[in-house]
Enzyme design. Structure first.
Site, PDB file in Angstrom:
ATOM      1  CD  GLU A   1      -7.120  -6.057   3.306  1.00 18.65           C
ATOM      2  OE1 GLU A   1      -7.357  -5.669   2.138  1.00 18.65           O
ATOM      3  OE2 GLU A   1      -6.415  -5.409   4.101  1.00 18.65           O
TER       4      GLU A   1
ATOM      5  CG  ASN B   1      -1.827   1.146   1.334  1.00 21.14           C
ATOM      6  OD1 ASN B   1      -1.435   2.272   1.074  1.00 21.14           O
ATOM      7  ND2 ASN B   1      -3.067   0.901   1.698  1.00 21.14           N
TER       8      ASN B   1
ATOM      9  CG  HIS C   1      -5.485  -1.799   9.450  1.00 20.65           C
ATOM     10  ND1 HIS C   1      -5.033  -1.136  10.545  1.00 20.65           N
ATOM     11  CD2 HIS C   1      -6.065  -0.876   8.642  1.00 20.65           C
ATOM     12  CE1 HIS C   1      -5.350   0.148  10.417  1.00 20.65           C
ATOM     13  NE2 HIS C   1      -5.972   0.330   9.275  1.00 20.65           N
TER      14      HIS C   1
ATOM     15  NE  ARG D   1      -9.425   8.473   4.275  1.00 16.42           N
ATOM     16  CZ  ARG D   1      -9.673   7.594   5.252  1.00 16.42           C
ATOM     17  NH1 ARG D   1      -8.942   6.527   5.395  1.00 16.42           N
ATOM     18  NH2 ARG D   1     -10.663   7.812   6.087  1.00 16.42           N
TER      19      ARG D   1
ATOM     20  CB  THR E   1      -9.453   1.577   7.310  1.00 12.27           C
ATOM     21  OG1 THR E   1      -9.021   2.158   6.086  1.00 12.27           O
ATOM     22  CG2 THR E   1     -10.819   0.957   7.126  1.00 12.27           C
TER      23      THR E   1
ATOM     24  CG  HIS F   1       1.701   5.879   5.039  1.00 13.19           C
ATOM     25  ND1 HIS F   1       0.396   6.241   5.152  1.00 13.19           N
ATOM     26  CD2 HIS F   1       1.980   5.180   6.159  1.00 13.19           C
ATOM     27  CE1 HIS F   1      -0.098   5.792   6.283  1.00 13.19           C
ATOM     28  NE2 HIS F   1       0.850   5.136   6.919  1.00 13.19           N
TER      29      HIS F   1
ATOM     30  NE  ARG G   1      -7.660  11.503   5.381  1.00 11.89           N
ATOM     31  CZ  ARG G   1      -8.096  10.868   6.474  1.00 11.89           C
ATOM     32  NH1 ARG G   1      -7.289  10.100   7.164  1.00 11.89           N
ATOM     33  NH2 ARG G   1      -9.330  11.015   6.871  1.00 11.89           N
TER      34      ARG G   1
ATOM     35  CG  HIS H   1      -8.337   4.033   1.136  1.00 10.38           C
ATOM     36  ND1 HIS H   1      -8.521   3.918   2.485  1.00 10.38           N
ATOM     37  CD2 HIS H   1      -9.550   4.355   0.623  1.00 10.38           C
ATOM     38  CE1 HIS H   1      -9.798   4.155   2.777  1.00 10.38           C
ATOM     39  NE2 HIS H   1     -10.429   4.440   1.660  1.00 10.38           N
TER      40      HIS H   1
ATOM     41  CD  GLU I   1      -7.133  -0.280   1.344  1.00  8.21           C
ATOM     42  OE1 GLU I   1      -7.465   0.698   2.023  1.00  8.21           O
ATOM     43  OE2 GLU I   1      -6.170  -0.996   1.597  1.00  8.21           O
TER      44      GLU I   1
HETATM   45  N1  PXP Z   1      -5.853  -3.009   4.346  1.00  9.75           N
HETATM   46  C1  PXP Z   1      -6.788  -2.028   4.453  1.00  9.75           C
HETATM   47  C2  PXP Z   1      -8.190  -2.353   4.086  1.00  9.75           C
HETATM   48  C3  PXP Z   1      -6.422  -0.731   4.864  1.00  9.75           C
HETATM   49  O1  PXP Z   1      -7.353   0.230   4.948  1.00  9.75           O
HETATM   50  C4  PXP Z   1      -5.059  -0.463   5.153  1.00  9.75           C
HETATM   51  C5  PXP Z   1      -4.650   0.918   5.558  1.00  9.75           C
HETATM   52  O2  PXP Z   1      -4.740   1.771   4.480  1.00  9.75           O
HETATM   53  C6  PXP Z   1      -4.140  -1.511   5.018  1.00  9.75           C
HETATM   54  C7  PXP Z   1      -4.555  -2.777   4.640  1.00  9.75           C
HETATM   55  C8  PXP Z   1      -2.684  -1.311   5.303  1.00  9.75           C
HETATM   56  O3  PXP Z   1      -2.534  -1.089   6.662  1.00  9.75           O
HETATM   57  P1  PXP Z   1      -1.123  -0.609   7.228  1.00  9.75           P
HETATM   58  O4  PXP Z   1      -0.847   0.722   6.596  1.00  9.75           O
HETATM   59  O5  PXP Z   1      -1.339  -0.535   8.696  1.00  9.75           O
HETATM   60  O6  PXP Z   1      -0.130  -1.647   6.814  1.00  9.75           O
END
Ligand code: PXP
Length: 237
Positions: A151, A7, A191, A45, A101, A10, A49, A43, A70
């Site tokens: 997931e 992901n 997550h 959003r 999330t 960030h 953001r 994601h 996402e």
């Molecule tokens: N899966 C989902 C559905 C999420 O919303 C997120 C956070 O954006 C992640 C995985 C990744 O989580 P993390 O950034 O804590 O690894």
């Protein structure tokens, strides 16, 4: 071996802090794929953001593995997904004030709304994943909706304060993953997965794919610091 999807939200968060062009999550995705990642996750959003519409459109053209979008189950996002056609759309609950999330989607309660969204996405050739808590009721509801994947929300496990609590949350994940497998739903998990708790989670053999953002981007910043500073010092001479 389970797949690893990265992901890159960030990376966009850092870019948006300056409303600049860099760092580009698209470039980060290229590096992640070159390193062997099996997929890229973003994601988009509602408040934009971090990830922007442009990012998703460019990633669709550049990602060579699998693009997982996402998104909230809203009309706006469904229309964007239909246009972009990610390989997978992961439906997540979204609240404006949250930092990230919080918790899984309540598939059991929002079954009627989600049914139309899943059908529309399937109609556009997009596989659907539902981000849910490791709970039998949610998994059975996901099965009923004909989701391709669930997931499993690993956040509660990741944030467990005591060993006993962590063990309990781990058992919940194992039970949930087994049930999903039995019901022939693909199992993703994500997550809060980091370089320590992955050593537990990798033993849940039913998990086919990990979706990891924060810990990998955080580590990339730190392990890249040495080189970035040396390069600037060299330029200064
Ligand atoms: N899966 C989902 C559905 C999420 O919303 C997120 C956070 O954006 C992640 C995985 C990744 O989580 P993390 O950034 O804590 O690894």
């Amino acid at each position: 071996m389970p797949r690893l999807a990265i992901n890159v939200d960030h990376v966009a968060t850092v870019r948006q802090a300056r409303l600049a062009a860099e760092p580009d999550p698209v470039a980060a995705a290229v590096f992640a794929e070159l390193a062997g990642a099996h997929g890229i996750v973003v994601h988009l959003r509602e408040d934009r953001r971090h990830i922007q519409d442009r990012d998703v459109a460019v990633l669709r053209k550049t990602v060579k593995t699998k693009l997982n979008l996402e998104m909230a189950a809203t009309r706006e996002m469904v229309e964007i997904a239909q246009k972009i056609k990610p390989d997978v759309a992961t439906l997540v609950p979204e609240k404006r004030q949250e930092l990230t999330t919080e918790g899984g989607l309540d598939v059991a309660v929002f079954e009627n709304t989600l049914k139309g969204v899943v059908e529309t996405l399937h109609g556009s050739g997009i596989a659907v994943s539902l981000f849910i808590d490791p709970d039998a009721k949610q998994i059975k509801a996901a099965r009923k909706l004909e989701a391709d994947y669930i997931e499993l929300h690993t956040g509660t496990f990741a944030e467990a304060k005591s060993f006993a609590d962590r063990q309990e949350q781990f058992e919940r994940l194992i039970t949930a993953a087994r049930l999903a497998k039995k019901l022939e739903i693909g199992v993703h998990a994500g997550h809060g997965v980091d370089y320590l708790n992955i050593l537990w989670l990798k033993n849940v053999t039913e998990i086919e794919e990990f979706s990891i953002g924060h810990s990998i981007i955080a580590r990339a910043v730190l392990v890249g610091m040495d080189r970035a500073v040396r390069e600037m010092l060299q330029l200064i001479g």
